[in-house]
Design an enzyme around this catalytic site. Structure first.
Site, short mmCIF file in Angstrom:
data_model
loop_
_atom_site.label_atom_id
_atom_site.label_comp_id
_atom_site.label_asym_id
_atom_site.label_seq_id
_atom_site.Cartn_x
_atom_site.Cartn_y
_atom_site.Cartn_z
N TYR A 171 -8.65 6.92 3.95
CA TYR A 171 -8.87 8.15 3.18
C TYR A 171 -7.53 8.67 2.67
CZ TYR A 171 -11.22 12.71 2.30
OH TYR A 171 -11.76 13.85 1.73
N CYS A 172 -7.43 8.88 1.34
CA CYS A 172 -6.24 9.47 0.72
C CYS A 172 -4.99 8.63 1.06
CB CYS A 172 -6.10 10.92 1.17
SG CYS A 172 -4.84 11.85 0.28
N ILE A 173 -3.93 9.23 1.59
CA ILE A 173 -2.73 8.46 1.91
C ILE A 173 -3.02 7.47 3.03
CG2 ILE A 173 -1.77 10.04 3.64
CD1 ILE A 173 0.21 8.26 0.84
#
Length: 591
Positions: A323-325
């Site tokens: 998720y995301c970074i």
């Protein structure tokens, strides 16, 4: 009269005491390091000079805009005079439908406040028109001018001040100023809990408790090192899928966005579908972890967790979610394992709002320039970390009206305590980022965009080449994401060589991802031609009502259709280091 004097005397006494404490708190929290503000001011000055230079080449355009502005302003004043004579006229300019700042009826009914409101909206409209209609301006300069002008203009809104907001004036008079006293007290508390920038509370600090109200799914910490705790969740079905799910959340936030309340917990939903779920809970770092860089997160984060999962389950392969970074980190780890020719433990990857190509970083890009990055690097090195409270304020100011000024007005000017809201509680439960890791993200990823260039980034001497990642990938973006804009993440998906299923969910960075099927709230698009550009993909894609979770589950079942289920994996008591949610997630700032 004596009674009234006593009331107002007490009010001014309280106000004086609050102000005295505020100045004391401000001085205690203030820093002598103004390098970031100076870097931002220098960049703004350069951008303004560029704008003035270009507008000087187009005097007729500037003159036309200013004349139209003046004519409209004169019409607003004339209408206000006519309105005073009881003749209603149509407004020259109205707020946008989503703009809730001027909802109080007095903004429309009271001539003075209606004039203030329309004059402000007209000023705002013309400022952006002047910026956006200026020919020859560098797109990056234009974006920075738009964002910083918007933030300045929204800060100047008459709704933000007692004397120009009819609702606040009415409330202050009716409560004899008690709203401002309560607001001052809350402001003081927030200032004490902030870093360099004021972090406005969005929900009461003690409104939720982890393990009691949020992060409820039953599980055990089965591995711990200096960076993470790895949680394995207890099964809820008699049989489970043989291949475990491994979740890598972002280390710039706490993991429990994936495990909120039972009804909106993605972790709990996955367990209910018959998955064995492992999830990383990242440590909230202090200065002792200053030298832990991105490579440490790859090796002692991703690789160490994968080895533990094999020890716990006997399975060599996982279906991974980043998720995301966390997705950026997961993708880097996959490329690392390929280049090292080590065991390929990840059979499929699901990347949620993940940037790999940082050429289009969205509005965050306004903070990415050489001067700002250098200043942040120096500050991070001196502290040993990037303060998560400052990060949170930066993200919130990208949506300043909905994530800053509305709370500023409610908390400090109305004196109202914010309501309990689980997503906002999570959002304000900030985490630091280690100095070395944050500096890497700023320079190598955002500023220099090295991850997309094969072997430009190295993890312990091993060059990273995303084009060598050939596993099937489910790539989810969200249409209103202001942190990882979907067209940028679509470009990111083109860097991978495996079969990519790109899906675009409705809503934003959080609500578009945490979208449980039972709510049937946000839909998604899928099926566009993958080698087309983002706009062409969307035009060809098919829209579906309902959550992307169900679509993803079908995608995963198709990948694993040849693998038989196994008996539920119960966790032996001796394997547990602590019950979920563990200990690292409980660490709060300041540490």
């Amino acid at each position: 009269m004596s009674s009234a004097n006593n009331v107002y005397g007490e009010f001014f006494k309280n106000l004086y005491e609050c102000n005295t404490q505020l100045f004391k708190t401000f001085n205690e929290n203030s820093t002598t390091d103004n390098s970031m503000q100076e870097a931002m001011m220098q960049q703004n000055s350069k951008d303004l000079c560029s704008w003035f230079e270009e507008t000087s080449k187009q005097p007729e355009h500037l003159l036309h805009t200013q004349m139209k502005w003046w004519q409209d302003q004169m019409q607003i004043w004339q209408n206000s005079m006519v309105s005073n004579s009881s003749q209603d006229l149509d407004a020259i300019i109205e707020p946008e439908k989503y703009d809730l700042r001027f909802d109080d009826p007095a903004w429309q009914k009271d001539v003075l406040f209606d004039t203030i409101k329309q004059s402000y909206l007209l000023f705002s409209k013309n400022m952006f028109e002047m910026i956006n209609q200026t020919q020859g301006l560098n797109p990056d300069v234009k974006q920075r001018l738009n964002v910083f002008s918007r933030q300045m203009i929204n800060a100047m809104s008459p709704s933000n001040f007692v004397l120009t907001n009819p609702e606040l004036m009415r409330l202050t008079v009716e409560s004899k100023g008690e709203n401002l006293i309560r607001g001052m007290e809350q402001f003081q508390e927030d200032l004490q809990a902030s870093s360099d920038l004021l972090k406005v509370r969005m929900t009461p600090k003690d409104s939720f408790k982890l393990g009691r109200d949020l992060a409820l799914t039953a599980g055990e910490v089965v591995f711990r090192n200096h960076l993470l705790e790895l949680i394995q969740y207890h099964p809820q079905t008699e049989q489970v899928n043989a291949r475990p799910i491994f979740i890598v959340p972002p280390f710039v936030n706490k993991y429990y966005i994936m495990d909120m309340r039972k009804e909106n917990s993605m972790v709990n939903w996955l367990v209910e579908q018959g998955h064995t779920v492992f999830l990383i809970s990242w440590r909230n770092p202090d200065a002792s972890l200053a030298d832990s860089g991105f490579d440490d997160y790859v090796l002692n984060g991703i690789i160490a967790s994968l080895e533990t999962i094999e020890t716990c389950t006997g399975e060599q392969h996982v279906n991974a979610i980043g998720y995301c970074i966390g997705g950026t980190l997961l993708s880097t780890a996959m490329a690392y394992m390929v280049s090292k020719r080590s065991k390929q433990r990840i059979k499929s990857a699901t990347l949620l709002t993940t940037i790999l190509d940082f050429s289009n970083p969205g509005e965050l890009g306004v903070y990415i320039n050489q001067a700002m990055v250098t200043s942040l690097e120096q500050r991070n090195k001196s502290l040993g970390y990037m303060d998560g409270r400052q990060l949170a304020v930066t993200f919130n100011l990208l949506r300043e009206n909905s994530l800053h000024w509305n709370y500023y007005i409610d908390n400090y000017l109305k004196g109202v305590s914010p309501v309990d809201f689980d997503f906002l509680f999570w959002s304000t439960d900030s985490t630091n980022v280690t100095a070395e890791c944050h500096n890497f993200i700023l320079r190598q990823l955002y500023l220099e965009n090295q991850l997309k260039v094969p072997k430009s980034i190295q993890i312990q001497g091993t060059g990273i080449d995303l084009t060598k990642v050939k596993v099937p990938v489910y790539y989810l973006s969200t249409s209103e994401d202001h942190i990882a804009e979907w067209k940028g993440t679509y470009a990111s998906s083109q860097l991978l060589s495996g079969e990519v299923t790109f899906v675009l969910g409705e809503s934003g960075h959080i609500a578009g991802v945490i979208n449980p099927p039972y709510k049937n709230k946000y839909g998604y698009w899928e099926g566009g031609k993958q080698d087309a550009d983002a706009d062409a993909w969307l035009e060809a894609a098919k829209y579906h009502k309902g959550s992307w979770w169900s679509h993803w589950q079908g995608w995963l079942e198709q990948l694993d259709k040849e693998i038989e289920k196994v008996p539920a994996r119960n966790i032996e008591p001796q394997a547990s280091l602590a019950p979920a949610p563990g200990t690292y997630v409980l660490q709060q700032l300041p540490i």
